[in-house]
Design an enzyme around this catalytic site. Structure first.
Site: not given
Length: 478
Positions: A222, A256
């Protein structure tokens, strides 16, 4: 209580010992039944509820200043939502799934069994240090695995808290938390896990994948990237501006999936910029002592984000600072004024690197095709945001661009939709989790064929003759 602090000098052997304990425990026991898995998750959920305020305080201490409300929204709520969703659906996820064996294999039957893979390694980041450690942990436990967790050394108080928190809930043979620096993290990634889950930067993700490859360890990465936001020609600008401001400045941009840059129709650039400034002032009427406005996590990241801003100024880029109370923000406080960069050139670092701070480049475009081409000329992002009311233009953007996930007329919220997979693609990662997708990530889906007592497979075994020829002719003609 398990608080495994691993020194760099003996990290490989100590980590191997912990892995061996978990491996032996896994091999001795049957796969955990539904009741045991649910009990693990309920125990974790209840402890999070009871200690939510303490979790917020610990994270705030690591950041120097971090909004307690942001922690509840972005670290606590997603964990509780994940636990609730998993408890509701885990029984159905675990059931063997019957699938057609196909006419050629009748009367045989087929099914898929989901089994725990074994020992899962989780490396979690600093920006949401509780959520991004515990949500994958829930998925791994739901799938029946044992877990070794390596939280980030950049939020040491939270890492210490996690070690004690999880150590009070689980034995080290089930969940072990590893405390250590970058060298320990590198040794951790080199362990022969049955699955390795990493959240963090793309650069580190490459190193994680190289280390895992030595053991043929499957990985879920991720990562991040520059998530674009496209403002359509028919977007409702006030609503779009407020959503972009929230998505960008949550955790001071240290997210993110934060909008990393905005593409706006040239004719709407000034209007949108003004509305965005208004939205930021409404969200954060002051900055220096405002508990809602989060600081940059440490001096190194503060210097990095400040350097991005300084380079833009030196290159003559128009910088719009949103400082509602005209405050001076001392470097010691590590707070940076929200800054809009109007039409910065592509060669600036702020247009090349993921920003991870309260700086937002805004670029004008002349056609939607130009905006789509701009996005597609860059590495595939973790998220994409589109604002507009027309379905045709919306679908064109969604179909012509590739991103890990997307939101329409909103930012960030796709990550808390438990029925949606969350993950990246290309430079923004591989694999996905959340909800059933997390359960599947940490499960081995074993295909099982059950032969009927009466069957025709003998017709396809030597010695071959007329019967085999007849059966093959039928099978190959279909």
């Amino acid at each position: 209580m398990d608080m495994a602090r691993i020194d760099a000098d003996d990290s490989q052997s100590r980590l191997a010992d912990i892995l061996s304990v978990q491996r032996n425990a896994f091999l001795r026991a049957d796969a955990p039944a539904l009741g045991e898995r649910q009990a693990n998750i309920r125990k974790l959920r209840d402890a999070v509820r009871q200690q939510a305020e303490q979790i917020a305080a610990v994270i705030a201490a690591d950041f120097g200043s971090r909004s307690a409300h942001e922690t509840m929204v972005a670290d606590i709520w997603p964990v509780l939502a994940s636990a609730r969703h998993t408890l509701k659906h885990l029984a159905s996820w675990m059931k063997p799934k019957r699938v057609p064996a196909g006419l050629d294999l009748m009367p045989g039957r087929a099914r898929i069994l989901c089994q725990p893979v074994g020992i899962v390694g989780i490396i979690s980041p600093w920006n949401y240090p509780f959520q991004l450690a515990v949500v994958p942990l829930i998925a791994a436990l739901a799938a029946g695995n044992r877990v070794m967790l390596k939280p980030s050394e950049l939020t040491p108080r939270t890492s210490e808290f996690l070690a004690g928190f999880l150590g009070n809930l689980f034995s080290p043979a089930k969940v072990a938390t590893i405390i250590g620096g970058a060298n320990v993290g590198a040794a951790f990634a080199a362990l022969p896990f049955d699955h390795l889950f990493y959240t963090g930067s793309t650069a580190t993700g490459r190193r994680i994948m190289r280390a895992a490859a030595e053991n043929l360890t499957p990985v879920t990465l991720e990562l991040g990237g520059k998530s674009p936001c496209i403002i359509g020609g028919d977007a409702i600008l006030p609503a779009a501006a407020h959503s972009v401001a929230f998505g960008k400045l949550l955790n001071a941009g240290q997210t993110c999936v934060a909008p990393d840059y905005v593409l706006v129709p040239r004719a709407r650039l000034e209007t949108f910029t003004g509305l965005l400034g208004d939205a930021i002032r409404k969200l954060y009427p002051s900055l220096r002592t405002n508990p809602d406005y989060t600081a940059i996590v440490n001096e190194r990241h503060y210097a990095r984000v400040s350097a991005l801003l300084e380079e833009a100024r030196q290159r003559g880029v128009r910088v719009v600072e949103i400082n509602p109370s005209n405050e001076t923000l001392p470097p010691a406080g590590r707070k940076i004024v929200p800054s809009l960069l109007i039409d910065p050139p592509d060669d600036l670092a702020v247009m090349q690197d993921e920003i991870f701070g309260p700086i937002l480049p805004i670029r004008p475009y002349d056609s939607l095709e130009e905006a789509i081409a701009f996005v597609n000329s860059r590495p595939r992002p973790l998220a994409l945001y589109y604002f507009g009311t027309g379905e045709a233009q919306r679908d064109r953007v969604l179909n012509r661009t590739v991103s890990g996930g997307a939101c329409v007329n909103e930012t960030l919220m796709h990550i808390v939709a438990e029925n949606l997979p969350f993950g990246g693609i290309g430079a923004s990662g591989m694999g996905a989790y959340h909800g059933e997708f997390g359960f599947q990530t940490f499960s081995h889906r074993k295909g099982v064929f059950l032969q009927s007592r009466i069957n025709g497979t003998g017709l396809l075994r030597p010695p071959f003759g007329r019967a085999a020829n007849t059966v093959l002719k039928f099978l190959m003609s279909r």
